[in-house]
Design a protein around this motif. Structure first.
Motif, PDB file in Angstrom:
ATOM      1  N   LYS A  21     -11.360  -7.758 -60.935  1.00  0.00           N
ATOM      2  CA  LYS A  21     -12.472  -8.334 -60.194  1.00  0.00           C
ATOM      3  C   LYS A  21     -12.747  -7.392 -59.020  1.00  0.00           C
ATOM      4  CE  LYS A  21     -10.875 -13.116 -61.092  1.00  0.00           C
ATOM      5  NZ  LYS A  21     -10.960 -12.973 -62.475  1.00  0.00           N
ATOM      6  N   LEU A  22     -13.994  -7.324 -58.600  1.00  0.00           N
ATOM      7  CA  LEU A  22     -14.356  -6.473 -57.472  1.00  0.00           C
ATOM      8  C   LEU A  22     -15.021  -7.333 -56.412  1.00  0.00           C
ATOM      9  CD1 LEU A  22     -14.720  -3.667 -56.146  1.00  0.00           C
ATOM     10  CD2 LEU A  22     -16.863  -3.458 -57.414  1.00  0.00           C
ATOM     11  N   GLN A  23     -14.567  -7.169 -55.175  1.00  0.00           N
ATOM     12  CA  GLN A  23     -15.194  -7.881 -54.066  1.00  0.00           C
ATOM     13  C   GLN A  23     -15.414  -6.925 -52.910  1.00  0.00           C
ATOM     14  OE1 GLN A  23     -12.084 -10.835 -53.469  1.00  0.00           O
ATOM     15  NE2 GLN A  23     -11.660 -10.027 -51.431  1.00  0.00           N
ATOM     16  N   VAL A  24     -16.403  -7.263 -52.090  1.00  0.00           N
ATOM     17  CA  VAL A  24     -16.672  -6.520 -50.869  1.00  0.00           C
ATOM     18  C   VAL A  24     -16.441  -7.482 -49.716  1.00  0.00           C
ATOM     19  CG1 VAL A  24     -18.386  -5.267 -49.513  1.00  0.00           C
ATOM     20  CG2 VAL A  24     -18.338  -5.001 -52.000  1.00  0.00           C
ATOM     21  N   ASP A  25     -15.568  -7.079 -48.806  1.00  0.00           N
ATOM     22  CA  ASP A  25     -15.250  -7.894 -47.637  1.00  0.00           C
ATOM     23  C   ASP A  25     -15.853  -7.261 -46.390  1.00  0.00           C
ATOM     24  OD1 ASP A  25     -13.701  -9.496 -49.280  1.00  0.00           O
ATOM     25  OD2 ASP A  25     -11.813  -8.586 -48.672  1.00  0.00           O
ATOM     26  N   GLU A  26     -16.425  -8.093 -45.554  1.00  0.00           N
ATOM     27  CA  GLU A  26     -16.792  -7.648 -44.217  1.00  0.00           C
ATOM     28  C   GLU A  26     -15.622  -8.039 -43.331  1.00  0.00           C
ATOM     29  OE1 GLU A  26     -20.233  -8.154 -40.793  1.00  0.00           O
ATOM     30  OE2 GLU A  26     -20.505  -9.121 -42.741  1.00  0.00           O
ATOM     31  N   VAL A  27     -15.121  -7.073 -42.541  1.00  0.00           N
ATOM     32  CA  VAL A  27     -13.917  -7.312 -41.752  1.00  0.00           C
ATOM     33  C   VAL A  27     -14.133  -6.934 -40.292  1.00  0.00           C
ATOM     34  CG1 VAL A  27     -12.388  -6.941 -43.728  1.00  0.00           C
ATOM     35  CG2 VAL A  27     -12.926  -5.019 -42.215  1.00  0.00           C
ATOM     36  N   THR A  28     -13.345  -7.589 -39.442  1.00  0.00           N
ATOM     37  CA  THR A  28     -13.261  -7.188 -38.042  1.00  0.00           C
ATOM     38  C   THR A  28     -12.051  -6.282 -37.903  1.00  0.00           C
ATOM     39  OG1 THR A  28     -14.201  -9.287 -37.323  1.00  0.00           O
ATOM     40  CG2 THR A  28     -13.034  -7.994 -35.659  1.00  0.00           C
ATOM     41  N   LEU A  29     -12.273  -5.101 -37.358  1.00  0.00           N
ATOM     42  CA  LEU A  29     -11.211  -4.108 -37.178  1.00  0.00           C
ATOM     43  C   LEU A  29     -10.403  -4.406 -35.916  1.00  0.00           C
ATOM     44  CD1 LEU A  29     -13.394  -0.973 -38.004  1.00  0.00           C
ATOM     45  CD2 LEU A  29     -11.811  -2.168 -39.533  1.00  0.00           C
ATOM     46  N   PRO A  30      -9.232  -3.816 -35.775  1.00  0.00           N
ATOM     47  CA  PRO A  30      -8.413  -4.050 -34.579  1.00  0.00           C
ATOM     48  C   PRO A  30      -9.127  -3.707 -33.267  1.00  0.00           C
ATOM     49  CG  PRO A  30      -7.092  -2.986 -36.276  1.00  0.00           C
ATOM     50  CD  PRO A  30      -8.518  -3.005 -36.767  1.00  0.00           C
ATOM     51  N   ASN A  31     -10.104  -2.802 -33.321  1.00  0.00           N
ATOM     52  CA  ASN A  31     -10.825  -2.440 -32.089  1.00  0.00           C
ATOM     53  C   ASN A  31     -12.041  -3.330 -31.831  1.00  0.00           C
ATOM     54  OD1 ASN A  31     -12.712  -1.590 -33.957  1.00  0.00           O
ATOM     55  ND2 ASN A  31     -12.629   0.580 -33.391  1.00  0.00           N
ATOM     56  N   GLY A  32     -12.228  -4.373 -32.679  1.00  0.00           N
ATOM     57  CA  GLY A  32     -13.331  -5.308 -32.497  1.00  0.00           C
ATOM     58  C   GLY A  32     -14.589  -4.961 -33.267  1.00  0.00           C
ATOM     59  N   HIS A  33     -14.704  -3.761 -33.793  1.00  0.00           N
ATOM     60  CA  HIS A  33     -15.857  -3.378 -34.601  1.00  0.00           C
ATOM     61  C   HIS A  33     -15.751  -4.015 -35.984  1.00  0.00           C
ATOM     62  CE1 HIS A  33     -16.072   0.452 -31.940  1.00  0.00           C
ATOM     63  NE2 HIS A  33     -16.794  -0.530 -31.410  1.00  0.00           N
ATOM     64  N   THR A  34     -16.835  -3.954 -36.748  1.00  0.00           N
ATOM     65  CA  THR A  34     -16.810  -4.474 -38.113  1.00  0.00           C
ATOM     66  C   THR A  34     -16.962  -3.332 -39.104  1.00  0.00           C
ATOM     67  OG1 THR A  34     -19.185  -4.900 -38.140  1.00  0.00           O
ATOM     68  CG2 THR A  34     -17.758  -6.728 -37.438  1.00  0.00           C
ATOM     69  N   SER A  35     -16.517  -3.589 -40.329  1.00  0.00           N
ATOM     70  CA  SER A  35     -16.615  -2.605 -41.406  1.00  0.00           C
ATOM     71  C   SER A  35     -16.617  -3.358 -42.726  1.00  0.00           C
ATOM     72  CB  SER A  35     -15.434  -1.635 -41.341  1.00  0.00           C
ATOM     73  OG  SER A  35     -15.630  -0.563 -42.247  1.00  0.00           O
ATOM     74  N   LYS A  36     -16.845  -2.635 -43.798  1.00  0.00           N
ATOM     75  CA  LYS A  36     -16.798  -3.210 -45.141  1.00  0.00           C
ATOM     76  C   LYS A  36     -15.626  -2.599 -45.907  1.00  0.00           C
ATOM     77  CE  LYS A  36     -21.659  -4.416 -45.585  1.00  0.00           C
ATOM     78  NZ  LYS A  36     -21.557  -5.804 -45.327  1.00  0.00           N
ATOM     79  N   ARG A  37     -15.000  -3.426 -46.744  1.00  0.00           N
ATOM     80  CA  ARG A  37     -13.892  -2.992 -47.587  1.00  0.00           C
ATOM     81  C   ARG A  37     -14.170  -3.429 -49.021  1.00  0.00           C
ATOM     82  NH1 ARG A  37     -12.814   0.071 -43.843  1.00  0.00           N
ATOM     83  NH2 ARG A  37     -11.127  -0.317 -42.368  1.00  0.00           N
ATOM     84  N   GLU A  38     -14.157  -2.462 -49.941  1.00  0.00           N
ATOM     85  CA  GLU A  38     -14.288  -2.760 -51.359  1.00  0.00           C
ATOM     86  C   GLU A  38     -12.883  -2.921 -51.923  1.00  0.00           C
ATOM     87  OE1 GLU A  38     -16.342   0.694 -52.728  1.00  0.00           O
ATOM     88  OE2 GLU A  38     -18.247   0.071 -51.826  1.00  0.00           O
ATOM     89  N   THR A  39     -12.642  -4.036 -52.598  1.00  0.00           N
ATOM     90  CA  THR A  39     -11.300  -4.327 -53.089  1.00  0.00           C
ATOM     91  C   THR A  39     -11.333  -4.671 -54.573  1.00  0.00           C
ATOM     92  OG1 THR A  39     -10.701  -5.212 -50.926  1.00  0.00           O
ATOM     93  CG2 THR A  39      -9.250  -5.761 -52.761  1.00  0.00           C
ATOM     94  N   VAL A  40     -10.463  -4.008 -55.337  1.00  0.00           N
ATOM     95  CA  VAL A  40     -10.254  -4.349 -56.733  1.00  0.00           C
ATOM     96  C   VAL A  40      -9.126  -5.376 -56.764  1.00  0.00           C
ATOM     97  CG1 VAL A  40      -9.527  -3.502 -58.993  1.00  0.00           C
ATOM     98  CG2 VAL A  40     -11.009  -2.092 -57.534  1.00  0.00           C
ATOM     99  N   LYS A  41      -9.421  -6.551 -57.311  1.00  0.00           N
ATOM    100  CA  LYS A  41      -8.420  -7.605 -57.461  1.00  0.00           C
ATOM    101  C   LYS A  41      -7.866  -7.523 -58.886  1.00  0.00           C
ATOM    102  CE  LYS A  41      -8.178 -10.261 -54.360  1.00  0.00           C
ATOM    103  NZ  LYS A  41      -7.313 -10.132 -53.179  1.00  0.00           N
ATOM    104  N   HIS A  42      -6.547  -7.499 -59.001  1.00  0.00           N
ATOM    105  CA  HIS A  42      -5.880  -7.334 -60.296  1.00  0.00           C
ATOM    106  C   HIS A  42      -4.766  -8.377 -60.388  1.00  0.00           C
ATOM    107  CE1 HIS A  42      -3.310  -5.497 -63.362  1.00  0.00           C
ATOM    108  NE2 HIS A  42      -4.359  -4.791 -63.729  1.00  0.00           N
TER     109      HIS A  42
END
Length: 183
Positions: A21-42
């Motif tokens: 499965k593939l998902q894209v997560d929007e995350v808050t980074l340790p410095n408070g900024h946001t980013s996207k992470r693409e994750t393969v779920k297995h």
């Protein structure tokens, strides 16, 4: 120890396939900024180091479409929903090699590609191979050839990239560190 945790704000499922499965997560980074992470779920997998009575390792050769080539690997397979890793290991050993065992030893578990996937492989060892009276069928889309190699021969396969996957290299390193005889 620093806290590098990334907190998930939102997850979006992109693909739901037979294996991953593939998902894209929007995350808050340790410095408070946001980013996207693409994750393969297995669902996870198992791999088995089968050692014969004459101190050879059983491998399977199979075509790997993402690489467009054959690889020689230790027997392995995906966990089915609700299946315990040891049961998967025994099933895969029987299907791919034509052998069973009455004793699987758990070696370790490890992540295959933690930068983008959550796949974990549970590694087992057996030194008590018992030939099956009736061979089990492979999955309908699976084609393998059984190969027996000494540890030294397998290490040569690593050098020529016939063995070129992490789980098999990990297994060979484990055997070398355990002092397997080089026959």
């Amino acid at each position: 120890m620093k806290n590098f945790e990334e907190k998930t704000i939102q997850s979006t499922k992109i693909f739901d396939g037979k294996v991953v499965k593939l998902q894209v997560d929007e995350v808050t980074l340790p410095n408070g900024h946001t980013s996207k992470r693409e994750t393969v779920k297995h669902p996870g997998a198992v791999a088995i180091i089968p050692i014969t009575k004459d101190n050879k390792i059983l491998f399977v050769e199979q075509y790997r479409k993402p690489l467009e080539k054959n690889l020689v690997e230790i027997p392995a397979g995906k966990l089915e929903e609700g299946e315990k890793p040891e049961a998967t290991a025994l099933r895969e050993l029987e299907e791919e090699t034509g052998y069973t065992t009455d004793h699987l030893s758990f070696v370790t578990s490890f992540y295959t590609s933690p930068g983008f996937a959550d796949e974990i492989i549970h590694l087992y060892l057996t030194e008590n191979l018992i030939p099956l009276e009736v061979k089990k069928d492979l999955d309908e889309d699976e084609f393998v050839e059984l190969i027996e190699l000494t540890l030294e021969e397998a290490e040569q396969y690593v050098q020529t990239e016939r063995i070129h996957d992490a789980k098999t290299a990990y297994a060979l390193l484990y055997l070398r560190l355990q002092g397997m005889k080089r026959t």
